[in-house]
Design an enzyme around this catalytic site. Structure first.
Site, PDB file in Angstrom:
ATOM      1  N   ARG A  42     113.033  94.826  77.521  1.00 59.24           N
ATOM      2  CA  ARG A  42     113.548  95.784  78.499  1.00 59.24           C
ATOM      3  C   ARG A  42     113.549  97.179  77.893  1.00 59.24           C
ATOM      4  NH1 ARG A  42     118.590  96.336  78.460  1.00 59.24           N
ATOM      5  NH2 ARG A  42     119.154  94.122  78.624  1.00 59.24           N
ATOM      6  N   TYR A  86     108.503 111.320 101.890  1.00 59.97           N
ATOM      7  CA  TYR A  86     108.236 109.880 101.954  1.00 59.97           C
ATOM      8  C   TYR A  86     109.472 109.138 102.495  1.00 59.97           C
ATOM      9  CZ  TYR A  86     107.511 105.113 100.374  1.00 59.97           C
ATOM     10  OH  TYR A  86     107.410 103.750 100.321  1.00 59.97           O
ATOM     11  N   ASP A 140     106.706 114.740  93.473  1.00 60.46           N
ATOM     12  CA  ASP A 140     106.124 113.413  93.688  1.00 60.46           C
ATOM     13  C   ASP A 140     104.617 113.620  93.786  1.00 60.46           C
ATOM     14  OD1 ASP A 140     105.084 111.065  94.799  1.00 60.46           O
ATOM     15  OD2 ASP A 140     106.894 110.652  95.962  1.00 60.46           O
ATOM     16  N   LYS A 179      99.953 103.124  94.070  1.00 59.60           N
ATOM     17  CA  LYS A 179      98.925 103.696  94.935  1.00 59.60           C
ATOM     18  C   LYS A 179      97.660 104.001  94.129  1.00 59.60           C
ATOM     19  CE  LYS A 179     102.424 103.313  97.679  1.00 59.60           C
ATOM     20  NZ  LYS A 179     103.332 104.406  98.027  1.00 59.60           N
TER      21      LYS A 179
HETATM   22  C1  LIG Z   1     104.783 104.567  98.087  1.00 60.82           C
HETATM   23  C2  LIG Z   1     105.400 105.864  97.757  1.00 60.82           C
HETATM   24  C3  LIG Z   1     106.609 105.941  97.046  1.00 60.82           C
HETATM   25  C4  LIG Z   1     107.407 104.713  96.655  1.00 60.82           C
HETATM   26  O1  LIG Z   1     106.743 103.959  95.692  1.00 60.82           O
HETATM   27  P1  LIG Z   1     106.864 102.351  95.583  1.00 60.82           P
HETATM   28  O2  LIG Z   1     105.944 102.034  94.477  1.00 60.82           O
HETATM   29  O3  LIG Z   1     106.449 101.782  96.895  1.00 60.82           O
HETATM   30  O4  LIG Z   1     108.280 102.054  95.290  1.00 60.82           O
HETATM   31  C5  LIG Z   1     107.086 107.195  96.727  1.00 60.82           C
HETATM   32  N1  LIG Z   1     106.446 108.310  97.092  1.00 60.82           N
HETATM   33  C6  LIG Z   1     105.294 108.280  97.783  1.00 60.82           C
HETATM   34  C7  LIG Z   1     104.626 109.550  98.155  1.00 60.82           C
HETATM   35  C8  LIG Z   1     104.736 107.061  98.140  1.00 60.82           C
HETATM   36  O5  LIG Z   1     103.600 107.028  98.848  1.00 60.82           O
END
Ligand SMILES: *Cc1c(COP(=O)(O)O)cnc(C)c1O
Length: 397
Positions: free
Chosen positions: A46, A99, A171, A196
């Site tokens: 961890r 988001y 982000d 993503k």
């Molecule tokens: C999908 C997404 C998130 C969240 O991420 P997860 O891996 O699904 O927890 C945050 N910000 C953006 C822009 C996203 O597309």
């Protein structure tokens, strides 16, 4: 080291013991110590794990900083940043079309603890300046935003936030470090849904939080261990495998997005296309300045009915209907009922998030196949309409 070379070499030397070109997955929870308290830098997985450490090294290199912490999801990474920097009484500013999950964690998890959430049009710098207060701790932005791909001027927002002592979180999931380097534009913290584009194959859920300063990073790193939202060694390995083609994939995603944006733009059944690469996009000039590419996502509003949106998005040959984005296989999504359903309908309308909006995540397929598939869908709508017309006229008689 140039970007593409980093994706393949940074933090990923051949394994010293056997020479294995690709390091093994360190699938272990704990480590044998030579004497009590005497370990080789690893005591419990961890806290630290060699596979995860490699991933964190390459992620940091790609965003041109020293500090990265990998998490089990993008939202786990966001949670750590917010636990570290959004305390009771603090204010957090977020964009209108943030988001959906970020909106939810702030409003449903942190607001009840006394955090004040201010959702504004962050691309309007006057509004941002007027909203900043001595209690503003974080200005949290996305660029391009999800799902309308609006552009926030990171450098200008950074200047305003820093003048008032707030931190800027970017982000960078949509742009990726291939097209946008937020730290060079003044960001203090970058978060990613690694799920993503970074992992890129729709086969793992992961996140990351990065910082430029050791002091800013320290509480995030502490929370990674203290709250334990870590990814498994196998998932880290999968992401490193995906990262090796990140630049190649992003180039293809962008080519495909550009071809699609051009094909949809001006089509009789398309009310508008959102793609930062289009000269008529409101953020085009800023995007040109702060990005080295316009990204792989395209959204558009269908000039039609709810039923037509449903039929169009459920019956594409290559675009699978699904949440998420950024994989090699194309995805299509209806934000109002899917990714952004957690935002109440009234709030969605206020945010300009139309029920007619369709979000596309073209994969790495051939662009002609993708464009044909979409144009075919539009042609089917037209055919269905003209087939209905005589019937309707007949029933009136
Ligand atoms: C999908 C997404 C998130 C969240 O991420 P997860 O891996 O699904 O927890 C945050 N910000 C953006 C822009 C996203 O597309």
């Amino acid at each position: 080291m140039k970007f593409a070379t980093k994706t393949i070499h940074a933090g990923q030397p051949s394994e010293p013991e056997t020479g294995a070109l690709v390091a093994p997955i360190f699938q272990t929870s704990t480590y044998e110590q030579e004497a009590p308290g005497q370990d080789k830098g690893f005591s419990y997985s961890r806290t630290n794990n060699p596979t995860r450490q490699r991933l964190e090294t390459v992620l940091a290199e790609l965003e041109s900083v020293q500090f990265a912490a990998a998490f089990s999801s993008g939202l786990a990474a966001e949670n750590a940043v917010l636990q570290a920097y959004a305390r009771p009484g603090d204010e957090v500013i977020i964009p209108l079309d943030v988001y959906g999950g970020t909106y939810r964690i702030l409003n449903r998890v942190f607001q009840p603890t006394g955090v004040v959430v201010r959702q504004i049009d962050t691309s309007n710098l006057k509004t941002l300046e007027a909203t900043m207060s001595p209690r503003t701790r974080l200005v949290w932005i996305e660029s391009p935003t999800n799902p309308r791909l609006l552009i926030n001027d990171i450098a200008a927002i950074g200047r305003i936030a820093h003048a008032r002592g707030a931190l800027v979180v970017v982000d960078n999931t949509f742009a990726t470090p291939v097209f946008q380097q937020p730290f060079e534009l003044g960001a203090d913290i970058v978060v990613h849904s690694v799920t993503k584009y970074l992992a890129g194959h729709s086969d793992t859920v992961q996140g990351a939080a990065l910082a430029k300063d050791a002091a800013v990073f320290e509480p995030i790193k502490f929370l990674q261990n203290a709250t334990g939202g870590i990814p498994s060694p196998f998932d880290c390995w999968l992401t490193m495998r995906g990262l090796k083609t990140l630049e190649l994939r992003m180039q293809r995603h962008e080519q495909n997005a550009t071809a699609i944006a051009n094909a949809l733009n001006g089509h009789a059944l398309v009310r508008c296309v959102y793609y930062p690469g289009l000269p008529n996009h409101p953020g085009h000039d800023i995007a040109k300045r702060q990005m080295t590419g316009f990204g792989g996502m395209v959204s558009f509003e269908l000039d039609g009915t709810k039923d037509e949106v449903v039929t169009f998005s459920s019956s594409r040959r290559y675009f699978a209907l699904g949440e998420s984005l950024g994989g090699v296989k194309a995805l299509i999504c209806h934000p109002a009922t899917m990714t952004h359903a957690s935002i109440p309908a009234e709030a969605r309308a206020e945010l300009g998030l139309s029920d007619m909006l369709i979000r596309l995540s073209p994969g790495c397929e051939n662009f002609e196949d993708l464009v044909d598939d979409l144009l075919q869908g539009l042609a089917e709508i037209e055919q269905a309409r003209s087939a209905r017309k005589p019937a309707a006229a007949a029933s009136r008689r």
